[in-house]
Design an enzyme around this catalytic site. Sequence first.
Site, PDB file in Angstrom:
ATOM      1  N   SER A  10       0.851  -1.200   0.000  1.00  0.00           N
ATOM      2  CA  SER A  10       0.000   0.000   0.000  1.00  0.00           C
ATOM      3  C   SER A  10       0.881   1.242   0.000  1.00  0.00           C
ATOM      4  CB  SER A  10      -0.943  -0.010   1.204  1.00  0.00           C
ATOM      5  OG  SER A  10      -0.233  -0.227   2.395  1.00  0.00           O
ATOM      6  N   GLU A  12       0.966   5.544   0.685  1.00  0.00           N
ATOM      7  CA  GLU A  12       0.268   6.651   1.369  1.00  0.00           C
ATOM      8  C   GLU A  12       0.554   7.994   0.703  1.00  0.00           C
ATOM      9  OE1 GLU A  12       0.369   6.486   5.708  1.00  0.00           O
ATOM     10  OE2 GLU A  12       0.868   8.623   5.731  1.00  0.00           O
ATOM     11  N   TYR A  44      -4.962  12.608   6.962  1.00  0.00           N
ATOM     12  CA  TYR A  44      -5.952  13.538   7.485  1.00  0.00           C
ATOM     13  C   TYR A  44      -5.227  14.536   8.355  1.00  0.00           C
ATOM     14  CZ  TYR A  44     -10.737  14.498   9.145  1.00  0.00           C
ATOM     15  OH  TYR A  44     -11.963  15.053   9.419  1.00  0.00           O
ATOM     16  N   ALA A  46      -4.015  17.133  11.145  1.00  0.00           N
ATOM     17  CA  ALA A  46      -4.296  17.178  12.581  1.00  0.00           C
ATOM     18  C   ALA A  46      -5.508  18.071  12.839  1.00  0.00           C
ATOM     19  CB  ALA A  46      -3.071  17.714  13.316  1.00  0.00           C
ATOM     20  N   HIS A  71      -7.502   8.336   5.847  1.00  0.00           N
ATOM     21  CA  HIS A  71      -7.161   8.342   7.266  1.00  0.00           C
ATOM     22  C   HIS A  71      -8.227   9.214   7.922  1.00  0.00           C
ATOM     23  CE1 HIS A  71      -2.584   7.432   6.772  1.00  0.00           C
ATOM     24  NE2 HIS A  71      -3.292   6.892   5.796  1.00  0.00           N
ATOM     25  N   ARG A 101      -6.108   8.573  16.437  1.00  0.00           N
ATOM     26  CA  ARG A 101      -6.433   9.659  17.360  1.00  0.00           C
ATOM     27  C   ARG A 101      -6.084  11.001  16.709  1.00  0.00           C
ATOM     28  NH1 ARG A 101      -2.583  11.289  22.162  1.00  0.00           N
ATOM     29  NH2 ARG A 101      -1.506  12.110  20.323  1.00  0.00           N
ATOM     30  N   ASP A 103      -2.789  13.811  15.560  1.00  0.00           N
ATOM     31  CA  ASP A 103      -1.679  14.431  16.266  1.00  0.00           C
ATOM     32  C   ASP A 103      -2.142  15.518  17.218  1.00  0.00           C
ATOM     33  OD1 ASP A 103       0.691  13.135  15.767  1.00  0.00           O
ATOM     34  OD2 ASP A 103       0.788  13.942  13.724  1.00  0.00           O
ATOM     35  N   TYR A 139       3.423   1.321  16.787  1.00  0.00           N
ATOM     36  CA  TYR A 139       4.711   2.001  16.975  1.00  0.00           C
ATOM     37  C   TYR A 139       5.788   1.039  17.477  1.00  0.00           C
ATOM     38  CZ  TYR A 139       1.500   5.844  16.522  1.00  0.00           C
ATOM     39  OH  TYR A 139       0.533   6.681  16.030  1.00  0.00           O
ATOM     40  N   PHE A 210      11.550  15.493  11.320  1.00  0.00           N
ATOM     41  CA  PHE A 210      10.289  14.799  11.533  1.00  0.00           C
ATOM     42  C   PHE A 210      10.486  13.592  12.444  1.00  0.00           C
ATOM     43  CE2 PHE A 210       6.798  12.004   9.867  1.00  0.00           C
ATOM     44  CZ  PHE A 210       5.783  12.744  10.449  1.00  0.00           C
ATOM     45  N   HIS A 260       3.878  -0.945   3.742  1.00  0.00           N
ATOM     46  CA  HIS A 260       3.087   0.276   3.507  1.00  0.00           C
ATOM     47  C   HIS A 260       4.094   1.405   3.311  1.00  0.00           C
ATOM     48  CE1 HIS A 260      -0.227   3.198   4.080  1.00  0.00           C
ATOM     49  NE2 HIS A 260       0.656   3.903   4.784  1.00  0.00           N
TER      50      HIS A 260
HETATM   51  P1  FAD Z   1      -3.687   6.260  20.142  1.00  0.00           P
HETATM   52  O1  FAD Z   1      -3.773   4.843  19.756  1.00  0.00           O
HETATM   53  O2  FAD Z   1      -4.854   6.864  20.833  1.00  0.00           O
HETATM   54  O3  FAD Z   1      -2.379   6.412  21.053  1.00  0.00           O
HETATM   55  C1  FAD Z   1      -1.865   7.702  21.390  1.00  0.00           C
HETATM   56  C2  FAD Z   1      -1.112   7.637  22.711  1.00  0.00           C
HETATM   57  O4  FAD Z   1      -2.042   7.419  23.769  1.00  0.00           O
HETATM   58  C3  FAD Z   1      -0.112   6.475  22.806  1.00  0.00           C
HETATM   59  O5  FAD Z   1       0.974   6.931  23.583  1.00  0.00           O
HETATM   60  C4  FAD Z   1      -0.852   5.390  23.567  1.00  0.00           C
HETATM   61  O6  FAD Z   1       0.016   4.552  24.292  1.00  0.00           O
HETATM   62  C5  FAD Z   1      -1.732   6.222  24.486  1.00  0.00           C
HETATM   63  N1  FAD Z   1      -3.031   5.613  24.787  1.00  0.00           N
HETATM   64  C6  FAD Z   1      -3.843   4.937  23.943  1.00  0.00           C
HETATM   65  N2  FAD Z   1      -4.978   4.583  24.568  1.00  0.00           N
HETATM   66  C7  FAD Z   1      -4.886   5.065  25.842  1.00  0.00           C
HETATM   67  C8  FAD Z   1      -5.741   5.049  26.984  1.00  0.00           C
HETATM   68  N3  FAD Z   1      -6.942   4.434  26.941  1.00  0.00           N
HETATM   69  N4  FAD Z   1      -5.331   5.691  28.106  1.00  0.00           N
HETATM   70  C9  FAD Z   1      -4.121   6.306  28.165  1.00  0.00           C
HETATM   71  N5  FAD Z   1      -3.259   6.335  27.116  1.00  0.00           N
HETATM   72  C10 FAD Z   1      -3.649   5.738  25.980  1.00  0.00           C
HETATM   73  N6  FAD Z   1      -1.575  11.716  12.207  1.00  0.00           N
HETATM   74  C11 FAD Z   1      -2.437  12.583  11.637  1.00  0.00           C
HETATM   75  O7  FAD Z   1      -2.710  13.654  12.214  1.00  0.00           O
HETATM   76  N7  FAD Z   1      -3.001  12.312  10.394  1.00  0.00           N
HETATM   77  C12 FAD Z   1      -2.768  11.158   9.746  1.00  0.00           C
HETATM   78  O8  FAD Z   1      -3.306  10.932   8.654  1.00  0.00           O
HETATM   79  C13 FAD Z   1      -1.895  10.201  10.344  1.00  0.00           C
HETATM   80  N8  FAD Z   1      -1.646   9.012   9.757  1.00  0.00           N
HETATM   81  C14 FAD Z   1      -0.878   8.079  10.401  1.00  0.00           C
HETATM   82  C15 FAD Z   1      -0.697   6.825   9.828  1.00  0.00           C
HETATM   83  C16 FAD Z   1       0.077   5.859  10.447  1.00  0.00           C
HETATM   84  C17 FAD Z   1       0.228   4.495   9.811  1.00  0.00           C
HETATM   85  C18 FAD Z   1       0.734   6.157  11.683  1.00  0.00           C
HETATM   86  C19 FAD Z   1       1.599   5.148  12.347  1.00  0.00           C
HETATM   87  C20 FAD Z   1       0.555   7.410  12.270  1.00  0.00           C
HETATM   88  C21 FAD Z   1      -0.256   8.377  11.661  1.00  0.00           C
HETATM   89  N9  FAD Z   1      -0.477   9.632  12.225  1.00  0.00           N
HETATM   90  C22 FAD Z   1      -1.310  10.536  11.607  1.00  0.00           C
HETATM   91  C23 FAD Z   1       0.149   9.994  13.496  1.00  0.00           C
HETATM   92  C24 FAD Z   1      -0.774   9.716  14.693  1.00  0.00           C
HETATM   93  O9  FAD Z   1      -1.984  10.445  14.586  1.00  0.00           O
HETATM   94  C25 FAD Z   1      -0.028  10.161  15.938  1.00  0.00           C
HETATM   95  O10 FAD Z   1       1.049   9.305  16.191  1.00  0.00           O
HETATM   96  C26 FAD Z   1      -0.894  10.328  17.181  1.00  0.00           C
HETATM   97  O11 FAD Z   1      -0.119  11.033  18.145  1.00  0.00           O
HETATM   98  C27 FAD Z   1      -1.368   9.022  17.793  1.00  0.00           C
HETATM   99  O12 FAD Z   1      -2.392   8.447  17.063  1.00  0.00           O
HETATM  100  P2  FAD Z   1      -2.893   6.959  17.402  1.00  0.00           P
HETATM  101  O13 FAD Z   1      -4.041   6.700  16.539  1.00  0.00           O
HETATM  102  O14 FAD Z   1      -1.786   6.019  17.432  1.00  0.00           O
HETATM  103  O15 FAD Z   1      -3.408   7.219  18.933  1.00  0.00           O
END
Ligand code: FAD
Length: 283
Positions: A10, A12, A44, A46, A71, A101, A103, A139, A210, A260
């Site tokens: 895939s 991106e 997508y 932030a 996304h 979630r 950024d 991660y 980055f 990916h």
């Molecule tokens: P989560 O899974 O919610 O995790 C975030 C943090 O919170 C982690 O440290 C985790 O350990 C902690 N956590 C999770 N659940 C809990 C809980 N219940 N209680 C306490 N702590 C918790 N960013 C963008 O803005 N746009 C994009 O399009 C984008 N695409 C991405 C694509 C990929 C493949 C990857 C790997 C990252 C991407 N990101 C993108 C970055 C991502 O949004 C950031 O890394 C963000 O800070 C975390 O998103 P997440 O979905 O992993 O969050």
Amino acid sequence: MSDLQELRLSFEFFPPKTDKGREKLKDVSSQLNNLEPDFFSVTYGAGGSTRDNTFNTVTTMKENGLSVAPHLSFGGDNEETMLALLKQYQQHGIDRIVALRGDKPSGIGGASQMTHADQLVTFIRENCGDHFHLEVACYPEIHPEANTYDDDIRYLKNKFDAGANSGITQYFYNPDAYFYFMEQCDKIGIEQAIYPGIMPITNFKNLARFSDSCGAEIPRWARKRLESFGDDIESITAFGLDLVTELCETLLENNAPGLHFYSMNQAEPVTKIVKNLGLHNRK
Ligand code: FAD
């Protein structure tokens, strides 16, 4: 060694902001489509800052016959807005979403009550059933905000328990980080496939900046070598091509289920790596 035909590939993109960028992406996506990826994905911004742009990019690609996944993060949106967007995607025949979630700081704390990605996965499952294949972020070098290694893996498991189908990793250059991470995922009972995210190396200065902010490590030896090239883009690209090809080879030799690529909207670096790996005619 993974079976070539079974490997998932895939690519991106980020959503372009200008007409010129849109024209370029049309060309790049058409070139990369010759490599027969399983799907493209579109990021997508932030806090939902690219909501319309991501939507338009995704639906245009879909109309052009490409398999594409947006996304999505809840950003500043409330549940009603999120649901409307999901339904629109459904109507456009989109069946895969990368659920995040998003950024910080704009990625959270808006109108939605959700604070972590597992809640978005739950929300999509509750409202759209099994319509979407859901990808979540992983991660191998651990998310920068995570308290501990174990916490991060436990929270990742929450995303799968909430209904995510597979994971895509943050990019990394040390394959052992991925292999160890996969072992830990296995130990905690995560059975879903986790696809390594691969970042080609073309612009070292941007990559270094980055990488520092997203917690991805460029090994010291590679950083030193890349620094020594200064502004010599040709040498950086050649070294990066070798390094990333070798990384992918090691991953695939050790049963990674696919790759990916973070394409940065460029066709050439990804095409060269995919061809080096012999994946361009895998189907
Ligand atoms: P989560 O899974 O919610 O995790 C975030 C943090 O919170 C982690 O440290 C985790 O350990 C902690 N956590 C999770 N659940 C809990 C809980 N219940 N209680 C306490 N702590 C918790 N960013 C963008 O803005 N746009 C994009 O399009 C984008 N695409 C991405 C694509 C990929 C493949 C990857 C790997 C990252 C991407 N990101 C993108 C970055 C991502 O949004 C950031 O890394 C963000 O800070 C975390 O998103 P997440 O979905 O992993 O969050």
